[in-house]
Design a protein around this motif. Structure first.
Motif, PDB file in Angstrom:
ATOM      1  N   SER A 106       0.835  -1.207   0.000  1.00  0.00           N
ATOM      2  CA  SER A 106       0.000   0.000   0.000  1.00  0.00           C
ATOM      3  C   SER A 106       0.866   1.252   0.000  1.00  0.00           C
ATOM      4  O   SER A 106       1.844   1.345   0.754  1.00  0.00           O
ATOM      5  N   SER A 107       0.496   2.194  -0.843  1.00  0.00           N
ATOM      6  CA  SER A 107       1.104   3.524  -0.827  1.00  0.00           C
ATOM      7  C   SER A 107       0.069   4.485  -0.250  1.00  0.00           C
ATOM      8  O   SER A 107      -0.964   4.058   0.270  1.00  0.00           O
ATOM      9  N   ASP A 108       0.339   5.768  -0.340  1.00  0.00           N
ATOM     10  CA  ASP A 108      -0.636   6.744   0.171  1.00  0.00           C
ATOM     11  C   ASP A 108      -1.925   6.709  -0.632  1.00  0.00           C
ATOM     12  O   ASP A 108      -2.994   7.066  -0.117  1.00  0.00           O
ATOM     13  N   ASP A 109      -1.826   6.306  -1.916  1.00  0.00           N
ATOM     14  CA  ASP A 109      -3.005   6.396  -2.789  1.00  0.00           C
ATOM     15  C   ASP A 109      -3.629   5.053  -3.142  1.00  0.00           C
ATOM     16  O   ASP A 109      -4.841   4.962  -3.325  1.00  0.00           O
ATOM     17  N   ARG A 110      -2.807   4.022  -3.266  1.00  0.00           N
ATOM     18  CA  ARG A 110      -3.331   2.766  -3.808  1.00  0.00           C
ATOM     19  C   ARG A 110      -2.753   1.556  -3.074  1.00  0.00           C
ATOM     20  O   ARG A 110      -1.741   1.656  -2.383  1.00  0.00           O
ATOM     21  N   SER A 111      -3.406   0.384  -3.339  1.00  0.00           N
ATOM     22  CA  SER A 111      -2.933  -0.884  -2.792  1.00  0.00           C
ATOM     23  C   SER A 111      -2.985  -1.952  -3.884  1.00  0.00           C
ATOM     24  O   SER A 111      -3.935  -1.994  -4.679  1.00  0.00           O
ATOM     25  N   PHE A 112      -1.961  -2.798  -3.893  1.00  0.00           N
ATOM     26  CA  PHE A 112      -1.909  -3.905  -4.848  1.00  0.00           C
ATOM     27  C   PHE A 112      -1.317  -5.129  -4.160  1.00  0.00           C
ATOM     28  O   PHE A 112      -0.451  -5.004  -3.283  1.00  0.00           O
ATOM     29  N   GLY A 113      -1.764  -6.319  -4.603  1.00  0.00           N
ATOM     30  CA  GLY A 113      -1.171  -7.561  -4.120  1.00  0.00           C
ATOM     31  C   GLY A 113       0.126  -7.822  -4.861  1.00  0.00           C
ATOM     32  O   GLY A 113       0.185  -7.671  -6.084  1.00  0.00           O
ATOM     33  N   VAL A 114       1.184  -8.208  -4.141  1.00  0.00           N
ATOM     34  CA  VAL A 114       2.490  -8.460  -4.754  1.00  0.00           C
ATOM     35  C   VAL A 114       3.085  -9.735  -4.175  1.00  0.00           C
ATOM     36  O   VAL A 114       2.685 -10.186  -3.089  1.00  0.00           O
ATOM     37  N   LEU A 115       4.026 -10.311  -4.918  1.00  0.00           N
ATOM     38  CA  LEU A 115       4.838 -11.410  -4.400  1.00  0.00           C
ATOM     39  C   LEU A 115       6.145 -10.798  -3.936  1.00  0.00           C
ATOM     40  O   LEU A 115       7.020 -10.482  -4.748  1.00  0.00           O
ATOM     41  N   LEU A 116       6.265 -10.594  -2.628  1.00  0.00           N
ATOM     42  CA  LEU A 116       7.440  -9.935  -2.061  1.00  0.00           C
ATOM     43  C   LEU A 116       8.564 -10.960  -1.917  1.00  0.00           C
ATOM     44  O   LEU A 116       8.366 -12.044  -1.357  1.00  0.00           O
ATOM     45  N   ALA A 117       9.739 -10.620  -2.440  1.00  0.00           N
ATOM     46  CA  ALA A 117      10.874 -11.540  -2.405  1.00  0.00           C
ATOM     47  C   ALA A 117      11.968 -10.978  -1.514  1.00  0.00           C
ATOM     48  O   ALA A 117      12.397  -9.836  -1.695  1.00  0.00           O
ATOM     49  N   GLY A 118      12.408 -11.792  -0.552  1.00  0.00           N
ATOM     50  CA  GLY A 118      13.568 -11.427   0.259  1.00  0.00           C
ATOM     51  C   GLY A 118      14.814 -12.027  -0.368  1.00  0.00           C
ATOM     52  O   GLY A 118      14.859 -13.240  -0.632  1.00  0.00           O
ATOM     53  N   VAL A 119      15.805 -11.201  -0.670  1.00  0.00           N
ATOM     54  CA  VAL A 119      16.984 -11.681  -1.411  1.00  0.00           C
ATOM     55  C   VAL A 119      18.253 -11.284  -0.671  1.00  0.00           C
ATOM     56  O   VAL A 119      18.253 -10.369   0.162  1.00  0.00           O
ATOM     57  N   GLN A 120      19.327 -11.976  -0.989  1.00  0.00           N
ATOM     58  CA  GLN A 120      20.660 -11.593  -0.509  1.00  0.00           C
ATOM     59  C   GLN A 120      21.244 -10.642  -1.552  1.00  0.00           C
ATOM     60  O   GLN A 120      21.649 -11.098  -2.634  1.00  0.00           O
ATOM     61  N   PRO A 121      21.311  -9.347  -1.281  1.00  0.00           N
ATOM     62  CA  PRO A 121      21.720  -8.386  -2.330  1.00  0.00           C
ATOM     63  C   PRO A 121      23.050  -8.722  -2.996  1.00  0.00           C
ATOM     64  O   PRO A 121      23.187  -8.618  -4.219  1.00  0.00           O
ATOM     65  N   GLU A 122      24.054  -9.131  -2.186  1.00  0.00           N
ATOM     66  CA  GLU A 122      25.369  -9.392  -2.776  1.00  0.00           C
ATOM     67  C   GLU A 122      25.367 -10.654  -3.626  1.00  0.00           C
ATOM     68  O   GLU A 122      26.158 -10.779  -4.560  1.00  0.00           O
ATOM     69  N   ARG A 123      24.493 -11.622  -3.306  1.00  0.00           N
ATOM     70  CA  ARG A 123      24.428 -12.873  -4.069  1.00  0.00           C
ATOM     71  C   ARG A 123      23.447 -12.768  -5.236  1.00  0.00           C
ATOM     72  O   ARG A 123      23.633 -13.410  -6.260  1.00  0.00           O
ATOM     73  N   GLU A 124      22.403 -11.978  -5.065  1.00  0.00           N
ATOM     74  CA  GLU A 124      21.359 -11.902  -6.090  1.00  0.00           C
ATOM     75  C   GLU A 124      21.911 -11.368  -7.400  1.00  0.00           C
ATOM     76  O   GLU A 124      21.456 -11.751  -8.475  1.00  0.00           O
TER      77      GLU A 124
END
Length: 409
Positions: A106-124
Motif C-alpha cells: 500500500s502507498s498513500d493512494d493505492r494498494s496492490f497484491g504483490v509477491l514480495l521476495a527477500g533476497v541476498q543483495p550481494e548474491r542476487e
C-alpha cells in the motif's frame, strides 16, 4: 576400383557443367542446413540461459510441495547456510537464498497484491539479471534493512517514486500477522510488463524478521557455467540434503516446463522448412539422373544387346548418384563446418540486436552450436534423399527392350 565404379565416375563428367550445378545445389543446401541447424540449437541455449537468468536460475532447492503450491509454511530451514553448502559443493559463487511471500503493498493512494521476495543483495547480482536492469535509483546493498526495489509498472500503479514508503501486510510463517514499512530505493524496468508489475525485492534479513521466518527461506537458487552441467549439479546437490528432509532439487525443466515445450514447437516448425530444402535438392538430383538415363537410352540398348543385364545398369546409375551425392556431402560439410566454426568462435549479431539486448541485460551476440548432430543431421538427410531420388531412373532400365532402345533418337 571395379569397372562399374570407373564407368560411373567417367559418366559423371560427360556433362561436367550439369554435374557441377547439381553438386553446387547440394553443397549450398548442406551449408545452409548446417548453419541454420547450428544457429537454431545455439539460440536455444542462449534463450534458455536468458530466460532462466531473470529469476529462476538453472536449479533450485526447495520444499517438495513448494513448486506446485507456494505455501508460506513450505520452507527451507537454515536457508543461507544451505546456500553456502551448495556453493561450496558446486565450486561457484552463483548461489543465493530467497524467501517469498504474498502481501498487500500500500502507498498513500493505492494498494496492490504483490509477491514480495527477500533476497541476498550481494548474491542476487550473481544469479539474476534483474539487479542490472535498475532504471532509477540503485539496487539493494548488503547493509540495507528496510529498502525495497520494485518494478516500473508496479511503481506506476502504486503512484510511488524513489524515497516513498510502502506498507506491506501479510501472514507470517507461523500464521501470525505480518506488517512492515520499506522505502523505495530503486525501480526496475525490464521492458516486460508482467515482470515489471510483480517485481518487489527486499533484503532477506528484513523479510525474515517481518514474516517471522527465523532462519528459514523458500528457495536456494543456483546457476552453473553451462547447461550441460545442470544434471550433474542436481545430482551432487541432492547428496547434500538429509534423507529424512522434505527438501528436493529441481532443475530448470521442472521449474519452467513451458520453456522446453516452446523449443520443441519451434524445432518442429524449423524441420518443415528444412524438409522443403531437402526435397528441392532431391528433385534436382532426380532430374539430373533421369536426363542422364534418357540421353543414354541407345547406349544402354547396345549394352543390353551385348549381354549386360538391367540390374548391372541400374547399379551403374546408383553408383553415379552415390558419387555425386558423396561429393556434395563432403564439400558441404567442409564449407558448412568452416562457416559454423568461425561464427561459433567470433559470434555475430543482428542489426538492432545490441540495443534490444542492452535493454534486457542480455548478451547481444549469437553463437552457433558446433556438435555432431548440428553438422551431420542435415547433410546426411540430403544424402539419403538424393540416393532415394535415383530409384526411379534405375527402375526405368528394367523396362528397356534392347532393339527399341537402340532405335531411340
Amino acid at each position: 576400383m571395379s569397372v562399374n565404379w570407373r564407368l560411373a565416375w567417367r559418366n559423371l563428367w560427360r556433362h561436367s557443367r550439369r554435374t557441377w550445378l547439381t553438386v553446387a545445389a547440394m553443397v549450398f543446401c548442406n551449408t545452409l542446413l548446417i548453419f541454420m541447424i547450428s544457429l537454431q540449437l545455439g539460440t536455444y541455449d542462449m534463450m534458455i540461459n536468458n530466460s532462466l537468468a531473470m529469476v529462476t536460475g538453472h536449479m533450485q532447492v526447495q520444499h517438495a510441495d513448494y513448486n506446485e503450491d507456494q505455501r508460506m509454511r513450505d520452507t527451507v530451514p537454515a536457508v543461507e547456510a544451505l546456500a553456502n553448502k551448495v556453493a561450496a559443493e558446486l565450486g561457484v559463487d552463483t548461489v543465493a537464498a530467497r524467501g517469498q511471500a504474498f502481501a498487500l503493498a500500500s502507498s498513500d493512494d493505492r494498494s496492490f497484491g504483490v509477491l514480495l521476495a527477500g533476497v541476498q543483495p550481494e548474491r542476487e547480482r550473481l544469479v539474476s539479471s534483474l539487479p542490472g536492469l535498475v532504471s532509477e535509483g540503485r539496487y539493494l546493498q548488503p547493509d540495507d534493512s528496510d529498502a525495497i526495489v520494485i518494478g516500473a509498472v508496479l511503481a506506476r500503479n502504486l503512484k510511488v517514486g524513489l524515497g516513498d514508503e510502502l506498507t506491506f501486510l501479510g501472514s507470517g510463517r507461523d500464521g501470525s500477522f505480518a506488517a512492515g514499512l520499506a522505502t523505495v530505493v530503486g525501480i526496475v524496468a525490464t521492458g516486460m510488463d508482467e515482470i515489471d508489475r510483480s517485481v518487489a525485492q527486499v533484503p532477506l534479513n528484513w523479510f525474515q524478521d517481518v514474516f517471522s521466518m527465523g532462519d528459514h527461506g523458500h528457495v536456494v537458487v543456483a546457476r552453473v557455467p553451462d547447461l550441460e552441467q545442470v544434471d550433474g549439479a542436481v545430482a551432487r546437490v541432492a547428496t547434500l540434503l538429509p534423507s529424512e528432509s522434505s527438501l528436493t532439487v529441481l532443475d530448470w525443466d521442472a521449474l519452467q516446463p513451458g520453456l522446453r515445450q516452446a523449443i520443441r514447437s519451434d524445432l518442429a516448425s524449423g524441420w518443415v522448412m528444412y524438409s522443403v530444402f531437402i526435397l528441392l535438392v532431391a528433385f534436382s538430383v532426380l532430374n539430373t539422373q533421369l536426363m542422364s538415363v534418357l540421353e543414354r537410352t541407345r547406349e544402354f540398348g547396345v549394352m543390353l544387346a551385348l549381354g549386360m543385364g538391367p540390374g548391372r545398369l541400374a547399379r551403374l546409375v546408383a553408383i553415379e548418384t552415390f558419387l555425386m551425392s558423396l561429393l556434395g556431402l563432403v564439400l558441404g560439410l567442409v564449407a558448412g563446418g568452416l562457416v559454423v566454426a568461425w561464427l561459433a568462435y567470433a559470434g555475430f549479431s543482428y542489426p538492432g540486436m545490441e540495443e534490444m539486448a542492452a535493454q534486457f541485460n542480455m548478451d547481444s551476440r549469437f553463437y552457433p552450436q558446433v556438435s555432431v548432430v548440428a553438422l551431420m543431421w542435415g547433410p546426411v538427410t540430403v544424402f539419403l534423399f538424393t540416393m532415394l531420388a535415383a530409384v526411379y531412373p534405375s527402375l526405368r532400365l528394367y523396362r528397356l527392350e534392347p532393339v527399341q532402345a537402340m532405335r531411340a533418337v
